[in-house]
Motif scaffolding. Structure first.
Motif, PDB file in Angstrom:
ATOM      1  N   GLY A   1     -14.255   2.530   0.312  1.00  0.00           N
ATOM      2  CA  GLY A   1     -12.782   3.055  -0.673  1.00  0.00           C
ATOM      3  C   GLY A   1     -11.998   1.025  -0.524  1.00  0.00           C
ATOM      4  O   GLY A   1     -11.410   1.478  -1.513  1.00  0.00           O
ATOM      5  N   GLY A   2     -12.499   0.596  -0.279  1.00  0.00           N
ATOM      6  CA  GLY A   2     -12.085  -1.123  -0.162  1.00  0.00           C
ATOM      7  C   GLY A   2     -10.734  -0.907   0.516  1.00  0.00           C
ATOM      8  O   GLY A   2     -10.186  -1.670  -0.119  1.00  0.00           O
ATOM      9  N   SER A   3      -9.875  -0.013   1.107  1.00  0.00           N
ATOM     10  CA  SER A   3      -8.454  -0.724   0.985  1.00  0.00           C
ATOM     11  C   SER A   3      -8.763   0.054   2.382  1.00  0.00           C
ATOM     12  O   SER A   3      -8.418   1.590   3.330  1.00  0.00           O
ATOM     13  N   GLN A   4      -7.881  -0.974   3.647  1.00  0.00           N
ATOM     14  CA  GLN A   4      -7.208  -0.533   4.934  1.00  0.00           C
ATOM     15  C   GLN A   4      -6.295   0.638   5.578  1.00  0.00           C
ATOM     16  O   GLN A   4      -6.222   0.505   6.491  1.00  0.00           O
ATOM     17  N   GLY A   5      -5.829   0.727   4.341  1.00  0.00           N
ATOM     18  CA  GLY A   5      -4.187   1.034   4.218  1.00  0.00           C
ATOM     19  C   GLY A   5      -4.487   2.472   4.539  1.00  0.00           C
ATOM     20  O   GLY A   5      -3.643   3.124   4.574  1.00  0.00           O
ATOM     21  N   ASN A   6      -5.588   2.790   3.999  1.00  0.00           N
ATOM     22  CA  ASN A   6      -6.108   4.685   3.809  1.00  0.00           C
ATOM     23  C   ASN A   6      -6.376   5.059   5.413  1.00  0.00           C
ATOM     24  O   ASN A   6      -6.788   4.082   6.534  1.00  0.00           O
ATOM     25  N   LEU A   7      -6.091   6.654   5.785  1.00  0.00           N
ATOM     26  CA  LEU A   7      -6.570   6.846   7.144  1.00  0.00           C
ATOM     27  C   LEU A   7      -7.035   8.368   6.776  1.00  0.00           C
ATOM     28  O   LEU A   7      -6.489   9.393   5.608  1.00  0.00           O
TER      29      LEU A   7
ATOM     30  N   TYR B   1      -4.029   6.503  -3.481  1.00  0.00           N
ATOM     31  CA  TYR B   1      -3.459   5.310  -3.314  1.00  0.00           C
ATOM     32  C   TYR B   1      -3.416   4.415  -4.303  1.00  0.00           C
ATOM     33  O   TYR B   1      -4.001   4.111  -5.448  1.00  0.00           O
TER      34      TYR B   1
ATOM     35  N   SER C   1       1.938   1.753   3.587  1.00  0.00           N
ATOM     36  CA  SER C   1       1.598   1.418   4.624  1.00  0.00           C
ATOM     37  C   SER C   1       2.128   0.280   4.912  1.00  0.00           C
ATOM     38  O   SER C   1       1.859  -1.213   4.384  1.00  0.00           O
TER      39      SER C   1
ATOM     40  N   GLN D   1       1.578   3.853   8.909  1.00  0.00           N
ATOM     41  CA  GLN D   1       1.750   4.851   7.966  1.00  0.00           C
ATOM     42  C   GLN D   1       3.673   5.159   7.222  1.00  0.00           C
ATOM     43  O   GLN D   1       3.506   6.266   8.875  1.00  0.00           O
TER      44      GLN D   1
ATOM     45  N   VAL E   1      -2.773   0.244  10.704  1.00  0.00           N
ATOM     46  CA  VAL E   1      -1.997  -0.150   9.415  1.00  0.00           C
ATOM     47  C   VAL E   1      -1.470   1.661  10.839  1.00  0.00           C
ATOM     48  O   VAL E   1      -1.285   1.458  11.217  1.00  0.00           O
TER      49      VAL E   1
ATOM     50  N   TYR F   1       0.848  -1.110   0.000  1.00  0.00           N
ATOM     51  CA  TYR F   1       0.127  -0.360  -0.050  1.00  0.00           C
ATOM     52  C   TYR F   1       0.870   1.175   0.065  1.00  0.00           C
ATOM     53  O   TYR F   1       1.380   1.444   0.598  1.00  0.00           O
TER      54      TYR F   1
ATOM     55  N   TYR G   1      -0.402  12.311  -0.004  1.00  0.00           N
ATOM     56  CA  TYR G   1      -1.068  13.372   0.861  1.00  0.00           C
ATOM     57  C   TYR G   1      -0.682  14.430   0.136  1.00  0.00           C
ATOM     58  O   TYR G   1       0.641  15.242   0.457  1.00  0.00           O
TER      59      TYR G   1
END
Lengths: 115, 115
Positions: free
Chosen positions: B97-103, A48, A94, A104, A102, A31, A35
């Motif tokens: 969004g389908g991604s747990q890598g996002n924050l 992303y 990540s 980052q 996770v 991942y 930003y």
């Protein structure tokens, strides 16, 4: 490990110019994300990627393109720079935490000014 | 999608006093809440996090508390020192969004510790 690296550190563009911000990581993270950080606005997600060949839009994607041809690299392209894109740009990768969630890892940032 | 609000935007304390920063989130399904510290001119770095099955977590002078019912979590720094001066960001994962890598990040709190 170099971690997450970004180039350049500083860049000045004229309105309408295009450029690519480079990002690379050597931690084999699937991942990666981009930003932008503006005063009082926190960190806003631009685009992303969950793995090579897969990208998706974040909160503020307009005016930016990305691609992910390898696990290591995730460049951000500004197609036609505008003064509103003046910002500090952070790339991140990540990894899952053993305790859940996770972590980052951010690159050092690129400070971009568009005149 | 997730919305994270953070207060206050600035906080000034005397060295040795405690500092508290609060965040609220909107998605009751969120299950992971990290805090990042960003020193001037540097990249954000993870300092502590908490999962939704835990009400409090401590690490030396810093602690995070979570109230799932009220959907808010807080960062507590005790015995503050000048080196605690930085911008602190709370975050939560988006549920779309389908991604747990996002924050999704709050807008940040600038903490100043006066000697």
């Amino acid at each position: 490990n170099a971690g997450v690296t970004q180039t350049p550190k500083f860049q000045v563009l004229k309105t309408g110019q295009s450029m690519t911000l480079q990002c690379a990581q050597d931690m084999n993270h699937e991942y990666m994300s981009w930003y932008r950080q503006d005063p009082g606005m926190g960190l806003r997600l631009i685009h992303y990627s969950v793995g090579a060949g897969i990208t998706d839009q974040g909160e503020v994607p307009n005016g930016y393109n990305v691609s992910r041809s390898t696990t290591e690299d995730f460049p951000l392209r500004l197609l036609s720079a505008a003064p509103s894109q003046t910002s500090v740009y952070f790339c991140a990768s990540s990894r899952p935490r053993t305790s859940g969630g996770v972590e980052q890892f951010f690159g050092p940032g690129t400070r971009l000014t568009v005149l | 999608g997730e919305n994270v609000e953070q207060h206050p935007s600035t906080l000034s304390v005397q060295e040795g006093d405690s500092a508290v920063i609060k965040c609220t989130y909107s998605d009751s399904a969120s299950n992971y809440f990290p805090w990042y510290k960003q020193e001037l001119g540097k990249r954000p770095q993870l300092i502590i996090d908490i999962r939704s099955n835990v009400g409090e977590k401590k690490d030396q002078r810093i602690a995070v508390t979570l109230n799932k019912t009220a959907k808010h979590f807080s960062l507590h720094i005790t015995e503050t020192q000048p080196e605690d001066s930085a911008v602190y960001f709370c975050a939560a994962p988006p549920q779309t969004g389908g991604s747990q890598g996002n924050l999704i990040f709050g807008k940040g709190t600038k903490l100043s510790v006066k000697p």
